[in-house]
Scaffold this motif. Sequence first.
Motif, PDB file in Angstrom:
ATOM      1  N   PHE A  42      -3.857 -11.936  18.295  1.00  0.00           N
ATOM      2  CA  PHE A  42      -4.942 -12.435  17.434  1.00  0.00           C
ATOM      3  C   PHE A  42      -4.706 -11.881  16.028  1.00  0.00           C
ATOM      4  N   GLN A  43      -3.918 -12.612  15.258  1.00  0.00           N
ATOM      5  CA  GLN A  43      -3.452 -12.076  13.988  1.00  0.00           C
ATOM      6  C   GLN A  43      -3.724 -12.952  12.774  1.00  0.00           C
ATOM      7  N   GLY A  44      -4.234 -14.171  13.021  1.00  0.00           N
ATOM      8  CA  GLY A  44      -4.557 -15.058  11.897  1.00  0.00           C
ATOM      9  C   GLY A  44      -3.444 -15.075  10.868  1.00  0.00           C
ATOM     10  N   GLY A  45      -3.800 -14.930   9.610  1.00  0.00           N
ATOM     11  CA  GLY A  45      -2.808 -14.963   8.532  1.00  0.00           C
ATOM     12  C   GLY A  45      -2.291 -13.588   8.137  1.00  0.00           C
ATOM     13  N   GLU A  46      -2.543 -12.571   8.989  1.00  0.00           N
ATOM     14  CA  GLU A  46      -2.113 -11.208   8.624  1.00  0.00           C
ATOM     15  C   GLU A  46      -0.593 -11.094   8.461  1.00  0.00           C
ATOM     16  N   ASP A  47       0.156 -11.973   9.137  1.00  0.00           N
ATOM     17  CA  ASP A  47       1.620 -11.886   9.009  1.00  0.00           C
ATOM     18  C   ASP A  47       2.166 -12.820   7.933  1.00  0.00           C
ATOM     19  N   VAL A  48       1.292 -13.542   7.252  1.00  0.00           N
ATOM     20  CA  VAL A  48       1.770 -14.465   6.209  1.00  0.00           C
ATOM     21  C   VAL A  48       1.894 -13.695   4.898  1.00  0.00           C
ATOM     22  N   ARG A  49       3.113 -13.573   4.426  1.00  0.00           N
ATOM     23  CA  ARG A  49       3.364 -12.806   3.187  1.00  0.00           C
ATOM     24  C   ARG A  49       3.560 -13.781   2.025  1.00  0.00           C
ATOM     25  N   PRO A  50       3.262 -13.335   0.811  1.00  0.00           N
ATOM     26  CA  PRO A  50       3.500 -14.192  -0.350  1.00  0.00           C
ATOM     27  C   PRO A  50       4.985 -14.535  -0.512  1.00  0.00           C
ATOM     28  N   ASP A  51       5.269 -15.667  -1.132  1.00  0.00           N
ATOM     29  CA  ASP A  51       6.653 -16.045  -1.443  1.00  0.00           C
ATOM     30  C   ASP A  51       7.251 -15.025  -2.418  1.00  0.00           C
TER      31      ASP A  51
ATOM     32  N   GLY B  73       5.528 -14.243  -5.478  1.00  0.00           N
ATOM     33  CA  GLY B  73       4.235 -13.565  -5.372  1.00  0.00           C
ATOM     34  C   GLY B  73       3.084 -14.481  -5.005  1.00  0.00           C
ATOM     35  N   LYS B  74       3.398 -15.787  -4.778  1.00  0.00           N
ATOM     36  CA  LYS B  74       2.302 -16.721  -4.460  1.00  0.00           C
ATOM     37  C   LYS B  74       2.223 -16.973  -2.964  1.00  0.00           C
ATOM     38  N   LEU B  75       0.994 -17.106  -2.485  1.00  0.00           N
ATOM     39  CA  LEU B  75       0.775 -17.345  -1.063  1.00  0.00           C
ATOM     40  C   LEU B  75       0.880 -18.847  -0.787  1.00  0.00           C
ATOM     41  N   ASN B  76       1.579 -19.204   0.279  1.00  0.00           N
ATOM     42  CA  ASN B  76       1.681 -20.608   0.678  1.00  0.00           C
ATOM     43  C   ASN B  76       0.367 -20.994   1.378  1.00  0.00           C
TER      44      ASN B  76
ATOM     45  N   TYR C 147      -2.145  -3.193  11.571  1.00  0.00           N
ATOM     46  CA  TYR C 147      -3.307  -3.457  10.710  1.00  0.00           C
ATOM     47  C   TYR C 147      -3.099  -4.775   9.975  1.00  0.00           C
ATOM     48  N   HIS C 148      -2.021  -4.845   9.222  1.00  0.00           N
ATOM     49  CA  HIS C 148      -1.680  -6.109   8.549  1.00  0.00           C
ATOM     50  C   HIS C 148      -0.404  -6.681   9.161  1.00  0.00           C
ATOM     51  N   HIS C 149      -0.262  -6.566  10.487  1.00  0.00           N
ATOM     52  CA  HIS C 149       0.922  -7.085  11.181  1.00  0.00           C
ATOM     53  C   HIS C 149       2.209  -6.510  10.578  1.00  0.00           C
ATOM     54  N   GLU C 150       2.190  -5.185  10.337  1.00  0.00           N
ATOM     55  CA  GLU C 150       3.366  -4.505   9.793  1.00  0.00           C
ATOM     56  C   GLU C 150       4.533  -4.609  10.777  1.00  0.00           C
ATOM     57  N   VAL C 151       5.741  -4.710  10.238  1.00  0.00           N
ATOM     58  CA  VAL C 151       6.937  -4.634  11.084  1.00  0.00           C
ATOM     59  C   VAL C 151       7.153  -3.147  11.359  1.00  0.00           C
ATOM     60  N   ALA C 152       6.844  -2.726  12.600  1.00  0.00           N
ATOM     61  CA  ALA C 152       6.798  -1.290  12.893  1.00  0.00           C
ATOM     62  C   ALA C 152       8.116  -0.582  12.595  1.00  0.00           C
ATOM     63  N   ARG C 153       9.229  -1.245  12.859  1.00  0.00           N
ATOM     64  CA  ARG C 153      10.519  -0.562  12.661  1.00  0.00           C
ATOM     65  C   ARG C 153      10.826  -0.316  11.181  1.00  0.00           C
ATOM     66  N   ASP C 154      10.079  -0.958  10.291  1.00  0.00           N
ATOM     67  CA  ASP C 154      10.262  -0.721   8.850  1.00  0.00           C
ATOM     68  C   ASP C 154       9.373   0.411   8.322  1.00  0.00           C
ATOM     69  N   LEU C 155       8.506   0.960   9.178  1.00  0.00           N
ATOM     70  CA  LEU C 155       7.571   1.991   8.721  1.00  0.00           C
ATOM     71  C   LEU C 155       8.133   3.384   8.977  1.00  0.00           C
ATOM     72  N   SER C 156       7.730   4.337   8.126  1.00  0.00           N
ATOM     73  CA  SER C 156       8.049   5.737   8.422  1.00  0.00           C
ATOM     74  C   SER C 156       7.118   6.171   9.558  1.00  0.00           C
ATOM     75  N   LYS C 157       7.406   7.319  10.158  1.00  0.00           N
ATOM     76  CA  LYS C 157       6.569   7.801  11.262  1.00  0.00           C
ATOM     77  C   LYS C 157       5.120   8.001  10.799  1.00  0.00           C
ATOM     78  N   GLU C 158       4.992   8.575   9.611  1.00  0.00           N
ATOM     79  CA  GLU C 158       3.665   8.835   9.039  1.00  0.00           C
ATOM     80  C   GLU C 158       2.905   7.532   8.810  1.00  0.00           C
ATOM     81  N   GLU C 159       3.602   6.534   8.263  1.00  0.00           N
ATOM     82  CA  GLU C 159       2.955   5.243   7.986  1.00  0.00           C
ATOM     83  C   GLU C 159       2.509   4.571   9.285  1.00  0.00           C
ATOM     84  N   GLU C 160       3.377   4.646  10.295  1.00  0.00           N
ATOM     85  CA  GLU C 160       3.030   3.999  11.569  1.00  0.00           C
ATOM     86  C   GLU C 160       1.845   4.707  12.233  1.00  0.00           C
ATOM     87  N   ARG C 161       1.817   6.033  12.158  1.00  0.00           N
ATOM     88  CA  ARG C 161       0.696   6.804  12.714  1.00  0.00           C
ATOM     89  C   ARG C 161      -0.609   6.361  12.042  1.00  0.00           C
ATOM     90  N   ASP C 162      -0.535   6.177  10.730  1.00  0.00           N
ATOM     91  CA  ASP C 162      -1.710   5.775   9.964  1.00  0.00           C
ATOM     92  C   ASP C 162      -2.161   4.354  10.334  1.00  0.00           C
TER      93      ASP C 162
END
Length: 217
Positions: A28-37, A40-43, A103-118
């Motif tokens: 259940f993620q809606g547009g959380e995984d949609v990133r701007p082009d 910088g503009k959102l499709n 939270y915002h459908h982060e790609v977990a493998r791109d996060l530091s340990k601290e960021e992922e914990r948060d």
Amino acid sequence: MALEEVHSKGKIQWPGDARVAVFLSFDFQGGEDVRPDKNGKLNHEEYTQAEYGPKTGIWRILRILASHEVKATFLTCGGIAERYPEPVAAIVAQGHEVAGHGYHHEVARDLSKEEERDVIKRTTEIILSRGKKRPVGWRSCTQSPNSLELLLEQGYLWNSNSFSYDLPFIWQSGKKKLVELPRQPFGDGRTYGHRDSGNPNDTLTVWKGMFDQFYEE
Ligand SMILES: [Zn+2]
């Protein structure tokens, strides 16, 4: 922290001696995984297709589940719980489970340990505040090498990121345990529903084929 995989070797007994257990889970993620082009503009088209879920689709899914008396799990982004308190409260009120999905459908493998914990901490808090029930399950957008340890640290009971098995198994570290509920890509938007691709007939064929095979085994 060394985690060991512990398997049941086929000795799982389902309630009521059922032959097969079906884990029905919705991301259940809606547009959380949609990133701007890149500019910088959102499709808008892509974003509003994704937002059909929390605005419209969720209510239909809840109605269909209720009419068949089936319970499901909704892997919910913190951002969805933040922006759509009503459906998240309704999911819980109707006896379904709300689990975490970034939270915002982060790609977990791109996060530091601290960021992922948060991310896990903030997602847990917002889901708890919306549904009055703390999530105990998690699915990442591509698990990181730290995900399992962080989930154990934050009191999670299950994870659902492995595609390698049919049956659930346990991640064990000393006395700490985390259940892994494996998933398969056949429901992950690849047969139906990933924005404008796929159709329900193909989904039925794939799901029925899987069910019949497992039932046979
Ligand atoms: Zn997702």
